[in-house]
Design a protein around this motif. Structure first.
Motif, PDB file in Angstrom:
ATOM      1  N   THR A  86       0.798  -1.228   0.000  1.00 41.92           N
ATOM      2  CA  THR A  86       0.000   0.000   0.000  1.00 41.92           C
ATOM      3  C   THR A  86       0.830   1.278   0.000  1.00 41.92           C
ATOM      4  N   THR A  87       2.143   1.179  -0.015  1.00 41.74           N
ATOM      5  CA  THR A  87       2.977   2.383   0.074  1.00 41.74           C
ATOM      6  C   THR A  87       3.918   2.458  -1.119  1.00 41.74           C
ATOM      7  N   PRO A  88       3.537   3.198  -2.167  1.00 47.91           N
ATOM      8  CA  PRO A  88       4.412   3.353  -3.335  1.00 47.91           C
ATOM      9  C   PRO A  88       5.762   3.985  -2.989  1.00 47.91           C
ATOM     10  N   GLU A  89       5.796   4.796  -1.910  1.00 45.80           N
ATOM     11  CA  GLU A  89       7.066   5.387  -1.505  1.00 45.80           C
ATOM     12  C   GLU A  89       8.089   4.296  -1.183  1.00 45.80           C
ATOM     13  N   ASN A  90       7.641   3.253  -0.498  1.00 53.78           N
ATOM     14  CA  ASN A  90       8.546   2.150  -0.192  1.00 53.78           C
ATOM     15  C   ASN A  90       9.025   1.464  -1.465  1.00 53.78           C
ATOM     16  N   GLY A  91       8.130   1.384  -2.460  1.00 50.21           N
ATOM     17  CA  GLY A  91       8.538   0.810  -3.733  1.00 50.21           C
ATOM     18  C   GLY A  91       9.626   1.631  -4.396  1.00 50.21           C
ATOM     19  N   GLN A  92       9.521   2.959  -4.292  1.00 49.47           N
ATOM     20  CA  GLN A  92      10.572   3.818  -4.838  1.00 49.47           C
ATOM     21  C   GLN A  92      11.896   3.583  -4.127  1.00 49.47           C
ATOM     22  N   HIS A  93      11.830   3.488  -2.812  1.00 44.82           N
ATOM     23  CA  HIS A  93      13.064   3.307  -2.051  1.00 44.82           C
ATOM     24  C   HIS A  93      13.690   1.940  -2.333  1.00 44.82           C
ATOM     25  N   ALA A  94      12.851   0.907  -2.458  1.00 52.38           N
ATOM     26  CA  ALA A  94      13.359  -0.418  -2.808  1.00 52.38           C
ATOM     27  C   ALA A  94      14.018  -0.394  -4.191  1.00 52.38           C
ATOM     28  N   THR A  95      13.455   0.401  -5.103  1.00 56.70           N
ATOM     29  CA  THR A  95      14.045   0.541  -6.432  1.00 56.70           C
ATOM     30  C   THR A  95      15.428   1.169  -6.342  1.00 56.70           C
ATOM     31  N   GLU A 132      18.598   7.366  -8.333  1.00 62.18           N
ATOM     32  CA  GLU A 132      18.327   7.898  -6.995  1.00 62.18           C
ATOM     33  C   GLU A 132      17.862   9.348  -7.074  1.00 62.18           C
ATOM     34  N   GLY A 133      18.590  10.159  -7.857  1.00 65.68           N
ATOM     35  CA  GLY A 133      18.213  11.559  -7.994  1.00 65.68           C
ATOM     36  C   GLY A 133      16.842  11.735  -8.618  1.00 65.68           C
ATOM     37  N   MET A 134      16.539  10.943  -9.647  1.00 63.48           N
ATOM     38  CA  MET A 134      15.240  11.030 -10.307  1.00 63.48           C
ATOM     39  C   MET A 134      14.116  10.673  -9.339  1.00 63.48           C
ATOM     40  N   LEU A 135      14.305   9.614  -8.557  1.00 60.71           N
ATOM     41  CA  LEU A 135      13.273   9.192  -7.612  1.00 60.71           C
ATOM     42  C   LEU A 135      12.993  10.267  -6.572  1.00 60.71           C
ATOM     43  N   LYS A 137      13.653  13.462  -6.869  1.00 65.70           N
ATOM     44  CA  LYS A 137      13.136  14.685  -7.497  1.00 65.70           C
ATOM     45  C   LYS A 137      11.605  14.651  -7.575  1.00 65.70           C
ATOM     46  N   PHE A 138      11.050  13.480  -7.862  1.00 66.03           N
ATOM     47  CA  PHE A 138       9.599  13.354  -7.997  1.00 66.03           C
ATOM     48  C   PHE A 138       8.976  12.706  -6.757  1.00 66.03           C
ATOM     49  N   HIS A 139       9.681  12.833  -5.646  1.00 60.82           N
ATOM     50  CA  HIS A 139       9.250  12.259  -4.379  1.00 60.82           C
ATOM     51  C   HIS A 139       8.543  13.302  -3.510  1.00 60.82           C
ATOM     52  N   ASP A 147      10.173  19.722   4.301  1.00 66.91           N
ATOM     53  CA  ASP A 147      10.404  18.412   3.680  1.00 66.91           C
ATOM     54  C   ASP A 147      10.928  18.589   2.260  1.00 66.91           C
ATOM     55  N   VAL A 148      10.310  19.475   1.503  1.00 70.81           N
ATOM     56  CA  VAL A 148      10.741  19.729   0.124  1.00 70.81           C
ATOM     57  C   VAL A 148      12.154  20.304   0.109  1.00 70.81           C
ATOM     58  N   LEU A 149      12.442  21.218   1.013  1.00 68.94           N
ATOM     59  CA  LEU A 149      13.755  21.867   1.045  1.00 68.94           C
ATOM     60  C   LEU A 149      14.871  20.862   1.299  1.00 68.94           C
ATOM     61  N   VAL A 150      14.730  20.043   2.354  1.00 71.33           N
ATOM     62  CA  VAL A 150      15.819  19.139   2.712  1.00 71.33           C
ATOM     63  C   VAL A 150      16.045  18.082   1.624  1.00 71.33           C
TER      64      VAL A 150
END
Length: 286
Positions: A86-95, A132-135, A137-139, A147-150
């Motif tokens: 249920t968490t696409p963010e985790n999918g991004q991090h796993a990628t 990593e940078g692409m993920l 950037k659109f995270h 959150d956006v700044l850091v």
């Protein structure tokens, strides 16, 4: 990765490898200077503290696979809720972890002398950091200002890491260019930890950062500048310590890698030729 541990794990991964590369780059550079050889950077370095043949084992590559495997398993496991992912963010991090694990696989293929393209280790690292940078950037869509700044500052650091890797692959005999790789990787690692404390501070009584307060932005960017300085000072001190170590203990070459076994000087045409593969069996040229 939406918790303290999720930021601390990749941060630790980057810090460990950055410090390792810094020590090994200084060690090789100082050894080359003492033996009148030309310094050449390589994607991976041998674990010279081990004895016998073990010093040539691909320890660095295996550690990459271990860290990234832990990251992938952790992200996928925590991403499931009631049997559903249920968490696409985790999918991004796993990628992200997968692509860094891929660099370890490329290292091992070169170590075991599979017929792969030259500099495939550098290429795989460049691809991993770019992904990593692409993920990231659109995270950031829908996040609050701090959150956006850091994470934007993190994306800047990732972009610099890509440029550093490209430059190192092109100019492998320049120690300053080579050291730019661990510098930006170290900066990534320490900033991951800082992000963890800013967004998910586990300390009791910690106050949440206020995205409506302009001072929060000033303090966050000031922290990032401090991280830049601390990374530089850390690498500088490592260089000083390695120089002192070589002057005091390395005069007779009783331990660590003997660079004469890696390359020799062709007196006839003043070129430097590799005698064998580098520490992980990848070709390197002057």
């Amino acid at each position: 990765m939406g918790n303290f541990e999720g930021h601390a794990l990749p941060g630790s991964f980057f810090i460990v490898f950055a410090l390792w590369w810094t020590v090994q780059m200084f060690h090789r550079y100082l050894t080359c200077q003492r033996q009148n050889l030309r310094f050449t950077s390589t994607p991976t370095y041998p674990c010279v503290c081990l004895c016998g043949k073990a010093k040539n084992w691909p320890i660095e590559s295996l550690l990459k696979l271990f860290f990234t495997s832990v990251g992938i398993i952790g992200e996928i496991y925590t991403g499931f809720n009631s049997g559903k992912f249920t968490t696409p963010e985790n999918g991004q991090h796993a990628t992200m972890f997968f692509f860094f694990g891929l660099t370890g696989i490329m290292d091992l293929l070169v170590y075991f002398r599979f017929p792969v393209l030259k500099d495939i280790e550098y290429v795989s690292m460049i691809i991993a950091v770019t992904v990593e940078g692409m993920l990231f950037k659109f995270h950031l869509h829908g996040r609050d200002g701090v959150d956006v700044l850091v994470h934007t500052l993190l994306v800047y650091t990732i972009s610099a890491s890509v440029l550093a890797l490209l430059a190192e692959m092109r100019w492998r005999d320049n120690i300053l260019i080579a050291l730019s790789r661990p510098y930006f990787i170290l900066l990534q690692g320490t900033w991951f930890w800082q992000i963890a404390f800013i967004l998910h501070n586990p300390l009791p009584g910690a106050k949440e950062w206020n995205s409506e307060d302009h001072h929060s932005y000033l303090i966050a960017t000031m922290y990032f500048a401090w991280h830049c300085g601390v990374a530089f000072i850390t690498m500088f001190l490592i260089g000083v310590c390695m120089t002192c170590f070589h002057k005091k203990y390395r005069s007779n070459d009783n331990m660590a890698t003997n660079m004469m076994s890696l390359m020799t000087k062709d007196i006839n045409n003043l070129n430097y030729k590799p005698l064998r593969k580098d520490s992980d069996n990848s070709d390197f040229e002057p």
